[in-house]
Scaffold this motif. Structure first.
Motif, PDB file in Angstrom:
ATOM      1  N   ALA A  62      53.281  30.603  64.260  1.00 30.27           N
ATOM      2  CA  ALA A  62      52.445  29.443  64.574  1.00 30.27           C
ATOM      3  C   ALA A  62      51.995  28.822  63.250  1.00 30.27           C
ATOM      4  O   ALA A  62      51.239  29.427  62.492  1.00 30.27           O
ATOM      5  CB  ALA A  62      51.244  29.875  65.410  1.00 30.27           C
ATOM      6  N   VAL A  63      52.479  27.633  62.952  1.00 33.14           N
ATOM      7  CA  VAL A  63      52.214  27.002  61.654  1.00 33.14           C
ATOM      8  C   VAL A  63      50.730  26.683  61.517  1.00 33.14           C
ATOM      9  O   VAL A  63      50.108  26.114  62.424  1.00 33.14           O
ATOM     10  CB  VAL A  63      53.052  25.721  61.514  1.00 33.14           C
ATOM     11  N   ASP A  64      50.152  27.042  60.386  1.00 29.73           N
ATOM     12  CA  ASP A  64      48.746  26.764  60.101  1.00 29.73           C
ATOM     13  C   ASP A  64      48.617  25.343  59.560  1.00 29.73           C
ATOM     14  O   ASP A  64      48.462  25.123  58.354  1.00 29.73           O
ATOM     15  CB  ASP A  64      48.214  27.792  59.090  1.00 29.73           C
ATOM     16  N   TRP A  65      48.683  24.365  60.474  1.00 24.86           N
ATOM     17  CA  TRP A  65      48.667  22.969  60.062  1.00 24.86           C
ATOM     18  C   TRP A  65      47.356  22.594  59.360  1.00 24.86           C
ATOM     19  O   TRP A  65      47.356  21.815  58.396  1.00 24.86           O
ATOM     20  CB  TRP A  65      48.886  22.055  61.269  1.00 24.86           C
ATOM     21  N   LEU A  66      46.228  23.133  59.836  1.00 29.19           N
ATOM     22  CA  LEU A  66      44.946  22.842  59.186  1.00 29.19           C
ATOM     23  C   LEU A  66      44.936  23.341  57.744  1.00 29.19           C
ATOM     24  O   LEU A  66      44.422  22.672  56.846  1.00 29.19           O
ATOM     25  CB  LEU A  66      43.805  23.478  59.975  1.00 29.19           C
ATOM     26  N   GLY A  67      45.516  24.522  57.547  1.00 28.70           N
ATOM     27  CA  GLY A  67      45.585  25.074  56.202  1.00 28.70           C
ATOM     28  C   GLY A  67      46.435  24.227  55.273  1.00 28.70           C
ATOM     29  O   GLY A  67      46.060  23.982  54.110  1.00 28.70           O
ATOM     30  N   PHE A  68      47.568  23.749  55.774  1.00 25.14           N
ATOM     31  CA  PHE A  68      48.438  22.897  54.955  1.00 25.14           C
ATOM     32  C   PHE A  68      47.777  21.543  54.675  1.00 25.14           C
ATOM     33  O   PHE A  68      47.916  20.976  53.585  1.00 25.14           O
ATOM     34  CB  PHE A  68      49.790  22.703  55.646  1.00 25.14           C
ATOM     35  N   ALA A  69      47.054  21.004  55.687  1.00 29.40           N
ATOM     36  CA  ALA A  69      46.350  19.733  55.479  1.00 29.40           C
ATOM     37  C   ALA A  69      45.258  19.881  54.422  1.00 29.40           C
ATOM     38  O   ALA A  69      45.061  18.990  53.578  1.00 29.40           O
ATOM     39  CB  ALA A  69      45.746  19.258  56.802  1.00 29.40           C
ATOM     40  N   TYR A  70      44.554  20.999  54.453  1.00 30.26           N
ATOM     41  CA  TYR A  70      43.509  21.275  53.455  1.00 30.26           C
ATOM     42  C   TYR A  70      44.130  21.369  52.060  1.00 30.26           C
ATOM     43  O   TYR A  70      43.589  20.820  51.086  1.00 30.26           O
ATOM     44  CB  TYR A  70      42.794  22.564  53.830  1.00 30.26           C
ATOM     45  N   ALA A  71      45.274  22.040  51.955  1.00 32.86           N
ATOM     46  CA  ALA A  71      45.967  22.161  50.663  1.00 32.86           C
ATOM     47  C   ALA A  71      46.381  20.790  50.138  1.00 32.86           C
ATOM     48  O   ALA A  71      46.238  20.499  48.939  1.00 32.86           O
ATOM     49  CB  ALA A  71      47.194  23.068  50.822  1.00 32.86           C
ATOM     50  N   ALA A  72      46.867  19.937  51.044  1.00 34.03           N
ATOM     51  CA  ALA A  72      47.276  18.587  50.632  1.00 34.03           C
ATOM     52  C   ALA A  72      46.075  17.779  50.149  1.00 34.03           C
ATOM     53  O   ALA A  72      46.171  17.017  49.174  1.00 34.03           O
ATOM     54  CB  ALA A  72      47.962  17.883  51.802  1.00 34.03           C
ATOM     55  N   ALA A  73      44.927  17.951  50.822  1.00 36.48           N
ATOM     56  CA  ALA A  73      43.714  17.229  50.421  1.00 36.48           C
ATOM     57  C   ALA A  73      43.267  17.647  49.025  1.00 36.48           C
ATOM     58  O   ALA A  73      42.821  16.810  48.219  1.00 36.48           O
ATOM     59  CB  ALA A  73      42.605  17.492  51.440  1.00 36.48           C
ATOM     60  N   ILE A  74      43.373  18.938  48.728  1.00 36.93           N
ATOM     61  CA  ILE A  74      42.993  19.427  47.393  1.00 36.93           C
ATOM     62  C   ILE A  74      43.899  18.823  46.324  1.00 36.93           C
ATOM     63  O   ILE A  74      43.430  18.319  45.288  1.00 36.93           O
ATOM     64  CB  ILE A  74      43.080  20.962  47.344  1.00 36.93           C
ATOM     65  N   ALA A  75      45.200  18.882  46.575  1.00 37.93           N
ATOM     66  CA  ALA A  75      46.158  18.353  45.599  1.00 37.93           C
ATOM     67  C   ALA A  75      45.966  16.846  45.409  1.00 37.93           C
ATOM     68  O   ALA A  75      45.995  16.336  44.272  1.00 37.93           O
ATOM     69  CB  ALA A  75      47.585  18.652  46.056  1.00 37.93           C
ATOM     70  N   ALA A  86      48.291  29.218  53.660  1.00 36.88           N
ATOM     71  CA  ALA A  86      48.623  28.681  54.987  1.00 36.88           C
ATOM     72  C   ALA A  86      49.978  29.200  55.456  1.00 36.88           C
ATOM     73  O   ALA A  86      50.181  29.482  56.645  1.00 36.88           O
ATOM     74  CB  ALA A  86      48.620  27.155  54.942  1.00 36.88           C
ATOM     75  N   TYR A  87      50.901  29.320  54.509  1.00 38.98           N
ATOM     76  CA  TYR A  87      52.228  29.860  54.831  1.00 38.98           C
ATOM     77  C   TYR A  87      52.119  31.297  55.328  1.00 38.98           C
ATOM     78  O   TYR A  87      52.727  31.678  56.329  1.00 38.98           O
ATOM     79  CB  TYR A  87      53.114  29.780  53.587  1.00 38.98           C
ATOM     80  N   ARG A  88      51.290  32.102  54.661  1.00 40.04           N
ATOM     81  CA  ARG A  88      51.140  33.507  55.059  1.00 40.04           C
ATOM     82  C   ARG A  88      50.397  33.621  56.395  1.00 40.04           C
ATOM     83  O   ARG A  88      50.730  34.470  57.217  1.00 40.04           O
ATOM     84  CB  ARG A  88      50.416  34.291  53.965  1.00 40.04           C
ATOM     85  N   ILE A  89      49.398  32.793  56.605  1.00 44.58           N
ATOM     86  CA  ILE A  89      48.672  32.805  57.868  1.00 44.58           C
ATOM     87  C   ILE A  89      49.587  32.417  59.020  1.00 44.58           C
ATOM     88  O   ILE A  89      49.427  32.892  60.150  1.00 44.58           O
ATOM     89  CB  ILE A  89      47.447  31.864  57.795  1.00 44.58           C
ATOM     90  N   SER A  90      50.559  31.563  58.756  1.00 43.31           N
ATOM     91  CA  SER A  90      51.495  31.158  59.806  1.00 43.31           C
ATOM     92  C   SER A  90      52.261  32.349  60.365  1.00 43.31           C
ATOM     93  O   SER A  90      52.647  32.358  61.531  1.00 43.31           O
ATOM     94  CB  SER A  90      52.491  30.118  59.256  1.00 43.31           C
ATOM     95  N   PHE A  91      52.465  33.368  59.549  1.00 44.33           N
ATOM     96  CA  PHE A  91      53.139  34.579  60.000  1.00 44.33           C
ATOM     97  C   PHE A  91      52.152  35.615  60.523  1.00 44.33           C
ATOM     98  O   PHE A  91      52.452  36.339  61.471  1.00 44.33           O
ATOM     99  CB  PHE A  91      53.964  35.196  58.860  1.00 44.33           C
ATOM    100  N   ASP A  92      50.998  35.684  59.878  1.00 49.81           N
ATOM    101  CA  ASP A  92      50.015  36.702  60.247  1.00 49.81           C
ATOM    102  C   ASP A  92      48.614  36.134  60.079  1.00 49.81           C
ATOM    103  O   ASP A  92      48.147  35.928  58.955  1.00 49.81           O
ATOM    104  CB  ASP A  92      50.193  37.941  59.359  1.00 49.81           C
ATOM    105  N   PRO A  93      47.892  35.856  61.179  1.00 47.70           N
ATOM    106  CA  PRO A  93      46.548  35.273  61.096  1.00 47.70           C
ATOM    107  C   PRO A  93      45.555  36.130  60.313  1.00 47.70           C
ATOM    108  O   PRO A  93      44.532  35.622  59.850  1.00 47.70           O
ATOM    109  CB  PRO A  93      46.126  35.164  62.566  1.00 47.70           C
TER     110      PRO A  93
END
Length: 396
Positions: free
Chosen positions: A299-312, A342-349
């Protein structure tokens, strides 16, 4: 004192539903036993009709704890589950004591919960209360390898099909649970597959074909389809492709599994080869597909990836507007760590430490900057977002 209270409170998450389910078993089985004795003089179809309704009522209560009490999210992929009841053989991979309840989760969506019956290993017939009941409900106990009694199984299933007994027969062809900690079981399974010229499987065991073939062959004219089910418990596959043990029943009831991914495939009876040799190849091919599916169930952690994009993006904007190289470096560094998290959470919450490090660090740094400057942009906004991310990771 506080630690003891926490431990006892946590254990209640399991003991409460366990006590209710075990405590109601005798209350259910006593009136059922009376009905079973009475029904000896009645037609077999009438017995199964009443028994199925009673079993459906009882299992609905069990399902409440597994699906509602635990709050687990059931995600179904693949074919649409038929709305009408069907007579089926249900073939699934096996990795946890919770697997049997997954069949109930799907059956209740067709209003076929009372028709669920199991092919179980012979030793379970001595299970207190349930052992004899499962047999009377239409289940079949089988022994492995050379001790497998094909005629007995065929006779029981044929007799039920003859009187029109509704059938939702659950079989786990692997014969035992896949557990990555049981290295010898996995090695023996892979060695056997290689010896027989079959594809070596990594995430499931080599399926045994006898029980599945006998069941389908004995009831072929009675069956509407075969349901090929692949079950994956979230968190059992790490980011580097390694398997972890699936949650046990106590762990499942203690809400340690957030999501269950189920791939549902309905196979028409015309697709199932009747000849044993071709059936064996067909069954192994179905498990090859299961093996491949395990690598896709995240399950892709879309919120985590969005947060990472906001930081960058924030780091880049700081560099563009003020020429701050440090803003650019910090943005790229913490954005990269957050994206990796976010990538790691996508595999394991539960694998949230990289994300927690990034969001926690930014919450402190940007919070201090906001306190000193009083500026909402960008310090206040980023501090607030980072704090929300920390709370999400810790609570979720």
């Amino acid at each position: 004192m506080l630690l003891s209270l926490v431990v006892h409170t946590y254990s209640l998450r399991y003991w409460l539903p366990a006590a209710v389910m075990l405590g109601t078993a005798p209350a259910y089985l006593l009136p059922w036993s009376a009905w079973r004795l009475l029904s000896v003089l009645l037609p077999s179809r009438l017995y199964h009709t009443v028994d199925d309704r009673a079993y459906s009522f009882y299992q609905s209560m069990v399902l409440f704890f597994f699906e509602n009490y635990t709050g687990v999210e059931i995600i179904v992929y693949g074919d649409d589950i038929p709305k009408k009841k069907e007579n089926v053989v249900y073939l699934s991979n096996h990795q946890s004591t919770s697997d049997w309840i997954i069949a109930d989760v799907l059956a209740i969506r067709q209003n076929a919960l009372g028709h669920v019956r199991y092919v179980l290993k012979h030793g379970l017939k001595w299970l207190p209360l349930y052992g004899w009941y499962f047999s009377q409900h239409g289940g079949v106990y089988v022994k492995r390898s050379a001790r497998f009694d094909e005629n007995a199984m065929k006779k029981k299933l044929s007799s039920q099909a003859k009187v029109g007994t509704p059938m939702y027969l659950v079989i786990f062809p692997e014969g035992t649970r896949y557990n990555p900690e049981f290295k010898k079981v996995i090695d023996d399974s892979q060695t056997f597959a290689a010896k027989e010229g079959l594809a070596v499987l990594k995430h499931v065991l080599t399926p045994r074909m006898k029980a599945s073939h006998v069941a389908i062959d004995a009831m072929r004219d009675h069956l509407d389809a075969v349901y090929d089910i692949t079950v994956a418990y979230e968190g059992t596959l790490t980011a580097d492709g390694q398997r972890r043990p699936a949650p046990s029943m106590p762990e499942f009831l203690c809400k340690e599994c957030r999501r269950v991914h189920i791939y549902f495939k309905r196979l028409d009876m015309r697709e199932i080869p009747p000849e044993p040799l071709f059936f064996r190849r067909w069954l192994h091919e179905r498990f090859e597909i299961k093996d491949h599916l395990f690598q896709l169930t995240m399950a892709v952690d879309w919120l985590g990836f969005a947060y990472a994009a906001a930081i960058a993006l924030g780091g880049f904007m700081g560099y563009k507007r003020k020429g701050s190289v440090m803003s650019l470096i910090a943005g790229l560094f913490f954005g990269s760590v957050s994206a990796y998290g976010a990538y790691r959470i996508s595999f394991d919450p539960h694998d949230y430490w990289p994300s927690l490090f990034a969001s926690g660090s930014l919450a402190v740094v940007m919070g201090m900057r906001f306190r000193n400057s009083g500026k909402l942009m960008p310090a206040g906004i980023m501090a607030g977002l980072s704090l929300l991310m920390v709370l999400r990771l810790l609570i979720y």
